[in-house]
Design a protein around this motif. Structure first.
Motif, PDB file in Angstrom:
ATOM      1  N   ASN A   1       0.786  -1.231   0.000  1.00  0.00           N
ATOM      2  CA  ASN A   1       0.000   0.000   0.000  1.00  0.00           C
ATOM      3  C   ASN A   1       0.821   1.286   0.000  1.00  0.00           C
ATOM      4  OD1 ASN A   1      -2.609  -1.327   0.177  1.00  0.00           O
ATOM      5  ND2 ASN A   1      -1.948  -1.922   2.223  1.00  0.00           N
ATOM      6  N   TYR A   2       2.075   1.181   0.382  1.00  0.00           N
ATOM      7  CA  TYR A   2       2.936   2.371   0.461  1.00  0.00           C
ATOM      8  C   TYR A   2       4.326   2.034  -0.089  1.00  0.00           C
ATOM      9  CZ  TYR A   2      -0.788   3.089   3.818  1.00  0.00           C
ATOM     10  OH  TYR A   2      -2.018   3.158   4.418  1.00  0.00           O
ATOM     11  N   PRO A   3       4.416   1.656  -1.359  1.00  0.00           N
ATOM     12  CA  PRO A   3       5.698   1.201  -1.913  1.00  0.00           C
ATOM     13  C   PRO A   3       6.797   2.260  -1.820  1.00  0.00           C
ATOM     14  CG  PRO A   3       4.075   1.513  -3.654  1.00  0.00           C
ATOM     15  CD  PRO A   3       3.361   1.651  -2.352  1.00  0.00           C
ATOM     16  N   GLU A   4       6.401   3.530  -1.768  1.00  0.00           N
ATOM     17  CA  GLU A   4       7.406   4.584  -1.660  1.00  0.00           C
ATOM     18  C   GLU A   4       8.136   4.544  -0.318  1.00  0.00           C
ATOM     19  OE1 GLU A   4       3.258   6.271  -0.914  1.00  0.00           O
ATOM     20  OE2 GLU A   4       4.178   4.809  -2.229  1.00  0.00           O
TER      21      GLU A   4
ATOM     22  N   ASP B   1       2.494   5.007   9.926  1.00  0.00           N
ATOM     23  CA  ASP B   1       1.440   5.874  10.460  1.00  0.00           C
ATOM     24  C   ASP B   1       1.715   7.344  10.177  1.00  0.00           C
ATOM     25  OD1 ASP B   1       0.268   3.538  11.300  1.00  0.00           O
ATOM     26  OD2 ASP B   1       0.825   3.799  13.411  1.00  0.00           O
ATOM     27  N   LYS B   2       2.967   7.753  10.272  1.00  0.00           N
ATOM     28  CA  LYS B   2       3.322   9.140   9.975  1.00  0.00           C
ATOM     29  C   LYS B   2       3.036   9.441   8.512  1.00  0.00           C
ATOM     30  CE  LYS B   2       7.014  12.509  10.100  1.00  0.00           C
ATOM     31  NZ  LYS B   2       8.424  12.778  10.339  1.00  0.00           N
ATOM     32  N   TYR B   3       3.393   8.523   7.633  1.00  0.00           N
ATOM     33  CA  TYR B   3       3.131   8.707   6.213  1.00  0.00           C
ATOM     34  C   TYR B   3       1.627   8.805   5.943  1.00  0.00           C
ATOM     35  CZ  TYR B   3       3.277   8.161   1.183  1.00  0.00           C
ATOM     36  OH  TYR B   3       3.116   8.365  -0.169  1.00  0.00           O
ATOM     37  N   LYS B   4       0.847   7.946   6.584  1.00  0.00           N
ATOM     38  CA  LYS B   4      -0.610   7.952   6.395  1.00  0.00           C
ATOM     39  C   LYS B   4      -1.196   9.293   6.837  1.00  0.00           C
ATOM     40  CE  LYS B   4      -2.817   4.113   7.651  1.00  0.00           C
ATOM     41  NZ  LYS B   4      -3.120   2.835   8.358  1.00  0.00           N
ATOM     42  N   GLU B   5      -0.691   9.843   7.917  1.00  0.00           N
ATOM     43  CA  GLU B   5      -1.193  11.127   8.413  1.00  0.00           C
ATOM     44  C   GLU B   5      -0.865  12.270   7.462  1.00  0.00           C
ATOM     45  OE1 GLU B   5       0.295  11.950  12.331  1.00  0.00           O
ATOM     46  OE2 GLU B   5      -0.588  10.131  13.163  1.00  0.00           O
ATOM     47  N   GLU B   6       0.312  12.217   6.864  1.00  0.00           N
ATOM     48  CA  GLU B   6       0.768  13.293   6.009  1.00  0.00           C
ATOM     49  C   GLU B   6       0.201  13.228   4.597  1.00  0.00           C
ATOM     50  OE1 GLU B   6       5.021  13.051   6.261  1.00  0.00           O
ATOM     51  OE2 GLU B   6       5.050  13.926   8.274  1.00  0.00           O
ATOM     52  N   HIS B   7      -0.303  12.063   4.195  1.00  0.00           N
ATOM     53  CA  HIS B   7      -0.797  11.915   2.819  1.00  0.00           C
ATOM     54  C   HIS B   7      -2.219  11.515   2.867  1.00  0.00           C
ATOM     55  CE1 HIS B   7       3.576  11.716   2.403  1.00  0.00           C
ATOM     56  NE2 HIS B   7       3.353  12.310   1.265  1.00  0.00           N
TER      57      HIS B   7
END
Length: 69
Positions: free
Chosen positions: A21-24, A63-69
Motif C-alpha cells: 500500500n505504500y511502496p514509496e 502511520d506518519k506517512y498515512k497522516e501526512e498523505h
C-alpha cells in the motif's frame, strides 16, 4: 507461538502492508532493519526488545506517512 514469534508475525504483516500500500516507503525497510543487531541468530543477538523496537519503528513510519498523505 511464543512472544518473539508473534512479534515477527506482526512485523511481517506491517511490512506486507507497507510493500502493498505504500511502496514509496520500502526504502525505509532496509534502513530500519539495519538498526537490529548483527551476528548469529541466537537469542542473545536478537531479543524481544529489539524486535519490539523494530516493529514500533515500522508502525511509526507507516502511520506518519498515512497522516501526512
Amino acid at each position: 507461538m511464543n512472544l518473539p514469534q508473534k512479534i515477527l508475525a506482526e512485523i511481517s504483516v506491517v511490512t506486507r502492508d507497507i510493500e502493498e500500500n505504500y511502496p514509496e516507503l520500502q526504502q525505509h525497510l532496509d534502513e530500519t532493519w539495519s538498526t537490529l543487531p548483527h551476528g548469529s541468530n541466537d537469542s542473545n543477538s536478537l531479543n524481544e526488545k529489539d524486535l519490539k523496537n523494530y516493529l514500533n519503528e515500522l508502525k511509526a513510519i507507516r502511520d506518519k506517512y498515512k497522516e501526512e498523505h
